[in-house]
Design an enzyme around this catalytic site. Structure first.
Site: not given
Length: 180
Positions: A57, A96, A123
């Site tokens: 990701s 992230h 998210d």
């Protein structure tokens, strides 16, 4: 019988004093590793100073198997920083990028919204149900450095536990049969 037979003969010939010495040596190695981990926690201010990227990701910046080094300071988190966070109800931390920072007017606390670089949306679907922002207590640390590909050892041992058991068994046998 080869190597296995020689190892068994070596174990049979060990004296109790040798076995105790080897056990103490193994205990010292494990204790040293724990002390180093705790020291890193104190120095970095993060509950987990080293994490492995488990998904794609964050590509192309970080690839699966990269090891990230974390640091958690008192400075406010800013948009663009890469953070590692825990979500209530999930065991595995997520790596992230912060895309939005929201400061609450009433308390002055900062909430953040994250997104994986390789993901289409933010998210919020990963957060706990009804949660729209991450608070400071969710964040484990900021990424301050990385080692590419080194974390694959951890990923392989997690995904294929038999390899982990073989490796631990071989290392234990090596320690026990060592004559030094």
């Amino acid at each position: 019988m080869g190597w296995i037979g020689e190892s068994i003969d070596s174990i049979k010939s060990l004296q109790i004093r040798q076995v105790l010495t080897q056990a103490v040596s193994l205990g010292m190695i494990v204790t040293s590793a724990l002390i180093i981990w705790k020291a890193l926690m104190c120095i970095t201010g993060s509950e987990s100073p080293v994490v492995v990227v488990l998904s794609g990701s964050m590509e192309p910046g970080f690839k699966r198997g990269d090891i990230l080094f974390l640091h958690m300071s008192k400075e406010p988190i800013r948009a663009g920083e890469i953070v590692v966070f825990n979500v209530d109800g999930r065991e595995i931390p997520i790596v992230h990028r912060v895309i939005k920072v929201h400061e609450r007017e009433d308390t002055g606390e900062v909430d953040v919204l994250t997104k994986g670089d390789n993901n289409y949306g933010d998210d919020r679907l990963l957060y706990a149900q009804g949660q729209l922002w991450l608070q400071r207590h969710h964040i484990m640390g900021r990424a301050v450095g990385f080692l590419p590909y080194v974390g694959w050892v951890t990923i392989i041992m997690t995904e294929k536990p038999i390899i982990k058991y073989i490796l631990i068994g071989a290392l234990g046998l090596l320690v026990i049969t060592s004559k030094d």
